[in-house]
Design a protein around this motif. Structure first.
Motif, PDB file in Angstrom:
ATOM      1  N   ASN A 248      57.089  58.627 158.383  1.00 46.32           N
ATOM      2  CA  ASN A 248      57.038  59.670 159.410  1.00 46.32           C
ATOM      3  C   ASN A 248      58.393  60.345 159.605  1.00 46.32           C
ATOM      4  O   ASN A 248      58.468  61.558 159.819  1.00 46.32           O
ATOM      5  N   ASP A 249      59.461  59.557 159.554  1.00 48.02           N
ATOM      6  CA  ASP A 249      60.810  60.118 159.708  1.00 48.02           C
ATOM      7  C   ASP A 249      61.237  60.914 158.477  1.00 48.02           C
ATOM      8  O   ASP A 249      61.798  62.007 158.597  1.00 48.02           O
ATOM      9  N   PHE A 250      60.979  60.356 157.304  1.00 42.74           N
ATOM     10  CA  PHE A 250      61.597  60.833 156.063  1.00 42.74           C
ATOM     11  C   PHE A 250      60.862  62.007 155.423  1.00 42.74           C
ATOM     12  O   PHE A 250      61.490  62.949 154.932  1.00 42.74           O
ATOM     13  N   TYR A 251      59.540  61.935 155.407  1.00 40.41           N
ATOM     14  CA  TYR A 251      58.784  62.882 154.579  1.00 40.41           C
ATOM     15  C   TYR A 251      58.945  64.355 154.961  1.00 40.41           C
ATOM     16  O   TYR A 251      59.113  65.193 154.066  1.00 40.41           O
ATOM     17  N   PRO A 252      58.894  64.741 156.243  1.00 36.55           N
ATOM     18  CA  PRO A 252      58.957  66.186 156.542  1.00 36.55           C
ATOM     19  C   PRO A 252      60.199  66.870 155.970  1.00 36.55           C
ATOM     20  O   PRO A 252      60.105  67.942 155.352  1.00 36.55           O
ATOM     21  N   GLY A 253      61.366  66.271 156.155  1.00 42.50           N
ATOM     22  CA  GLY A 253      62.586  66.871 155.623  1.00 42.50           C
ATOM     23  C   GLY A 253      62.652  66.799 154.114  1.00 42.50           C
ATOM     24  O   GLY A 253      63.149  67.722 153.449  1.00 42.50           O
ATOM     25  N   TYR A 254      62.140  65.706 153.546  1.00 40.31           N
ATOM     26  CA  TYR A 254      62.111  65.556 152.084  1.00 40.31           C
ATOM     27  C   TYR A 254      61.246  66.628 151.442  1.00 40.31           C
ATOM     28  O   TYR A 254      61.635  67.261 150.460  1.00 40.31           O
ATOM     29  N   GLU A 255      60.062  66.856 152.025  1.00 41.13           N
ATOM     30  CA  GLU A 255      59.163  67.885 151.493  1.00 41.13           C
ATOM     31  C   GLU A 255      59.834  69.262 151.532  1.00 41.13           C
ATOM     32  O   GLU A 255      59.800  70.016 150.542  1.00 41.13           O
ATOM     33  N   LYS A 256      60.464  69.573 152.639  1.00 41.41           N
ATOM     34  CA  LYS A 256      61.106  70.869 152.790  1.00 41.41           C
ATOM     35  C   LYS A 256      62.232  71.052 151.781  1.00 41.41           C
ATOM     36  O   LYS A 256      62.348  72.096 151.131  1.00 41.41           O
ATOM     37  N   MET A 257      63.065  70.019 151.624  1.00 45.29           N
ATOM     38  CA  MET A 257      64.190  70.116 150.708  1.00 45.29           C
ATOM     39  C   MET A 257      63.733  70.224 149.253  1.00 45.29           C
ATOM     40  O   MET A 257      64.225  71.051 148.482  1.00 45.29           O
ATOM     41  N   MET A 258      62.783  69.367 148.860  1.00 43.47           N
ATOM     42  CA  MET A 258      62.314  69.367 147.473  1.00 43.47           C
ATOM     43  C   MET A 258      61.627  70.680 147.119  1.00 43.47           C
ATOM     44  O   MET A 258      61.750  71.167 145.985  1.00 43.47           O
ATOM     45  N   ASN A 259      60.923  71.281 148.065  1.00 43.59           N
ATOM     46  CA  ASN A 259      60.269  72.558 147.776  1.00 43.59           C
ATOM     47  C   ASN A 259      61.277  73.702 147.705  1.00 43.59           C
ATOM     48  O   ASN A 259      61.098  74.645 146.931  1.00 43.59           O
ATOM     49  N   LYS A 260      62.351  73.604 148.476  1.00 46.63           N
ATOM     50  CA  LYS A 260      63.390  74.636 148.393  1.00 46.63           C
ATOM     51  C   LYS A 260      64.098  74.581 147.042  1.00 46.63           C
ATOM     52  O   LYS A 260      64.240  75.592 146.358  1.00 46.63           O
ATOM     53  N   ILE A 261      64.537  73.375 146.654  1.00 49.30           N
ATOM     54  CA  ILE A 261      65.216  73.229 145.365  1.00 49.30           C
ATOM     55  C   ILE A 261      64.232  73.454 144.225  1.00 49.30           C
ATOM     56  O   ILE A 261      64.565  74.065 143.206  1.00 49.30           O
ATOM     57  N   GLY A 262      63.000  72.955 144.416  1.00 51.31           N
ATOM     58  CA  GLY A 262      61.990  73.111 143.374  1.00 51.31           C
ATOM     59  C   GLY A 262      61.666  74.561 143.081  1.00 51.31           C
ATOM     60  O   GLY A 262      61.379  74.927 141.939  1.00 51.31           O
ATOM     61  N   LYS A 263      61.727  75.404 144.113  1.00 49.44           N
ATOM     62  CA  LYS A 263      61.475  76.834 143.903  1.00 49.44           C
ATOM     63  C   LYS A 263      62.537  77.443 143.007  1.00 49.44           C
ATOM     64  O   LYS A 263      62.253  78.313 142.178  1.00 49.44           O
ATOM     65  N   GLU A 264      63.781  76.967 143.136  1.00 50.91           N
ATOM     66  CA  GLU A 264      64.871  77.457 142.291  1.00 50.91           C
ATOM     67  C   GLU A 264      64.724  76.978 140.850  1.00 50.91           C
ATOM     68  O   GLU A 264      65.103  77.677 139.908  1.00 50.91           O
ATOM     69  N   ARG A 265      64.185  75.771 140.684  1.00 45.56           N
ATOM     70  CA  ARG A 265      64.179  75.128 139.365  1.00 45.56           C
ATOM     71  C   ARG A 265      62.817  75.108 138.685  1.00 45.56           C
ATOM     72  O   ARG A 265      62.680  74.580 137.581  1.00 45.56           O
ATOM     73  N   GLY A 266      61.815  75.640 139.355  1.00 42.71           N
ATOM     74  CA  GLY A 266      60.497  75.701 138.741  1.00 42.71           C
ATOM     75  C   GLY A 266      59.711  74.407 138.804  1.00 42.71           C
ATOM     76  O   GLY A 266      58.813  74.176 137.990  1.00 42.71           O
ATOM     77  N   TRP A 267      60.011  73.557 139.804  1.00 43.81           N
ATOM     78  CA  TRP A 267      59.273  72.314 139.955  1.00 43.81           C
ATOM     79  C   TRP A 267      57.925  72.577 140.629  1.00 43.81           C
ATOM     80  O   TRP A 267      57.731  73.577 141.316  1.00 43.81           O
ATOM     81  N   ALA A 268      57.011  71.623 140.453  1.00 44.83           N
ATOM     82  CA  ALA A 268      55.720  71.701 141.134  1.00 44.83           C
ATOM     83  C   ALA A 268      55.914  71.513 142.636  1.00 44.83           C
ATOM     84  O   ALA A 268      56.869  70.871 143.077  1.00 44.83           O
ATOM     85  N   GLN A 269      55.004  72.078 143.408  1.00 39.52           N
ATOM     86  CA  GLN A 269      55.074  71.980 144.863  1.00 39.52           C
ATOM     87  C   GLN A 269      54.992  70.518 145.310  1.00 39.52           C
ATOM     88  O   GLN A 269      54.143  69.754 144.844  1.00 39.52           O
ATOM     89  N   MET A 270      55.889  70.109 146.205  1.00 31.22           N
ATOM     90  CA  MET A 270      55.842  68.760 146.752  1.00 31.22           C
ATOM     91  C   MET A 270      54.696  68.654 147.751  1.00 31.22           C
ATOM     92  O   MET A 270      54.452  69.569 148.532  1.00 31.22           O
ATOM     93  N   SER A 271      53.990  67.538 147.703  1.00 29.72           N
ATOM     94  CA  SER A 271      52.879  67.286 148.623  1.00 29.72           C
ATOM     95  C   SER A 271      52.858  65.801 148.947  1.00 29.72           C
ATOM     96  O   SER A 271      53.512  64.996 148.285  1.00 29.72           O
ATOM     97  N   LYS A 272      52.102  65.428 149.964  1.00 29.41           N
ATOM     98  CA  LYS A 272      51.987  64.015 150.330  1.00 29.41           C
ATOM     99  C   LYS A 272      51.388  63.218 149.168  1.00 29.41           C
ATOM    100  O   LYS A 272      51.769  62.059 148.940  1.00 29.41           O
ATOM    101  N   GLU A 273      50.474  63.852 148.436  1.00 24.63           N
ATOM    102  CA  GLU A 273      49.841  63.172 147.297  1.00 24.63           C
ATOM    103  C   GLU A 273      50.853  62.866 146.196  1.00 24.63           C
ATOM    104  O   GLU A 273      50.755  61.825 145.524  1.00 24.63           O
ATOM    105  N   ARG A 274      51.812  63.740 146.004  1.00 30.94           N
ATOM    106  CA  ARG A 274      52.848  63.509 144.994  1.00 30.94           C
ATOM    107  C   ARG A 274      53.938  62.585 145.531  1.00 30.94           C
ATOM    108  O   ARG A 274      54.637  61.923 144.760  1.00 30.94           O
ATOM    109  N   PHE A 275      54.087  62.532 146.843  1.00 30.69           N
ATOM    110  CA  PHE A 275      55.119  61.703 147.461  1.00 30.69           C
ATOM    111  C   PHE A 275      54.756  60.216 147.443  1.00 30.69           C
ATOM    112  O   PHE A 275      55.606  59.367 147.166  1.00 30.69           O
ATOM    113  N   ILE A 276      53.500  59.899 147.735  1.00 27.48           N
ATOM    114  CA  ILE A 276      53.095  58.499 147.887  1.00 27.48           C
ATOM    115  C   ILE A 276      53.426  57.656 146.646  1.00 27.48           C
ATOM    116  O   ILE A 276      53.956  56.540 146.782  1.00 27.48           O
TER     117      ILE A 276
END
Length: 345
Positions: A248-276
């Motif tokens: 609960n603490d970690f995931y919201p900020g992790y998702e936001k950060m990974m999607n920001k960097i991922g947009k620059e680098r062409g990574w797939a969208q981060m989701s809870k399904e990919r996080f687990i």
């Protein structure tokens, strides 16, 4: 095993207008976290190097020096020094000075850098990416070994019988090689007998075992004893009272950060399904209660044939209080459990 924290001195997420006063608060809170880590028994604190608006670590040795004056035991390291875009003479001088301020607690983790902003900023060509690093690492190691050197390379003015000061307190200032997934980097670290810091920020950690074996094999062929070849692991991680609370603490900020960097680098969208899967048994992220985190660190160590250091990356938008709590748990709870589990292996 040593446990540590790595920070990129992230700008607070609420500071969208980049107010200087809020950045002042962020830096002072970072220094407080290093002090608390020292008091909690954490072994090492690393500061990264970035040249982006969302991080405040463009001059990491200044942050480390400020922390050195406030701490007593914790080792202070870069995480990483982007050596390809730096002057090795200046790097050595900065960390030697840090070593003097800290009474022998400075370390360098040198890498090529996963972010590339420093190359155009300091006038280097990305086409020379590996050649720059190889040459500058050679010079840095020569400076460490000899007070006075003569040296010539392609990317820097030569040094002719030039003395480099100051010298550190430590007889041999520790220089780790920070690596991602490039086999040549692992082999280079082994052939030079340098300790290896492996950044695994996604996927399954055990998949890096062939690369770690490559490092150890290169070291053996170069004549280094197995116990001289240390392996460290840097991964995302966070400790809370329970795994559910940590998520609960970690995931919201992790998702936001990974999607920001991922947009620059062409990574797939981060989701809870990919996080687990990342927080399950084989995934790279080390997250949960102190007991769960300790067990996963030991599993990672076994999967890589033994590691001597694990460092947590927690810059994912967590609050200062959440970070302080996690740091205290790492030093006071996770470290004793890891030490106990190691004695039972």
């Amino acid at each position: 095993m040593e446990l540590g924290i790595d920070s990129f001195a992230a700008v607070p997420s609420e500071n969208k207008s980049y107010e200087a006063s809020k950045n002042v608060t962020a830096i002072n809170e970072l220094l407080e976290r290093i002090v608390v880590a020292d008091q909690a028994g954490v072994d090492v604190f690393g500061i990264g190097e970035h040249h982006r608006k969302e991080f405040l670590d463009s001059a990491p040795t200044l942050i480390l020096a400020a922390a050195a004056a406030k701490t007593k035991n914790i080792r202070l390291a870069s995480a990483v020094t982007v050596l390809s875009a730096s002057d090795p003479v200046r790097v050595f001088q900065n960390f030697s000075t840090l070593d003097l301020i800290s009474n022998g607690r400075a370390e360098i983790v040198a890498g090529r850098g996963s972010f590339i902003e420093s190359f155009p900023l300091f006038g280097f060509n990305l086409q020379d990416y590996d050649e720059l690093f190889s040459e500058k690492l050679d010079l840095l190691l020569k400076i460490r070994a000899h007070e006075q050197i003569t040296w010539k390379g392609q990317f820097r003015a030569p040094l002719n019988d030039q003395a480099i000061y100051p010298r550190p307190i430590q007889a041999k200032l520790p220089i780790w090689l920070g690596v991602g997934g490039t086999p040549a980097s692992f082999a280079r670290a082994g052939s030079l007998g340098l300790p290896l810091m492996v950044a695994v920020i996604g996927g399954e950690t055990h998949r890096f075992r062939p690369l770690v074996d490559l490092y150890r094999d290169a070291g053996r062929k170069a004549g280094f004893a197995p116990d001289a070849l240390s392996v460290g692991l840097h991964s995302f991680g966070y400790v809370a009272g329970s795994k559910a609370g940590a998520i609960n603490d970690f995931y919201p900020g992790y998702e936001k950060m990974m999607n920001k960097i991922g947009k620059e680098r062409g990574w797939a969208q981060m989701s809870k399904e990919r996080f687990i899967p990342q927080i399950d048994t084989l995934g790279a992220i080390v997250l949960g209660s102190p007991e769960e985190v300790a067990e996963k660190i030991i599993r990672h160590s076994n999967a890589l044939g033994g590691i001597s250091r694990f460092t947590f990356q927690m810059d994912v938008g967590l609050s200062h209080d959440q970070l302080l709590n996690s740091i205290e748990l790492i030093g006071q709870k996770v470290k004793p459990i890891v030490n106990e589990m190691e004695t039972q292996v």
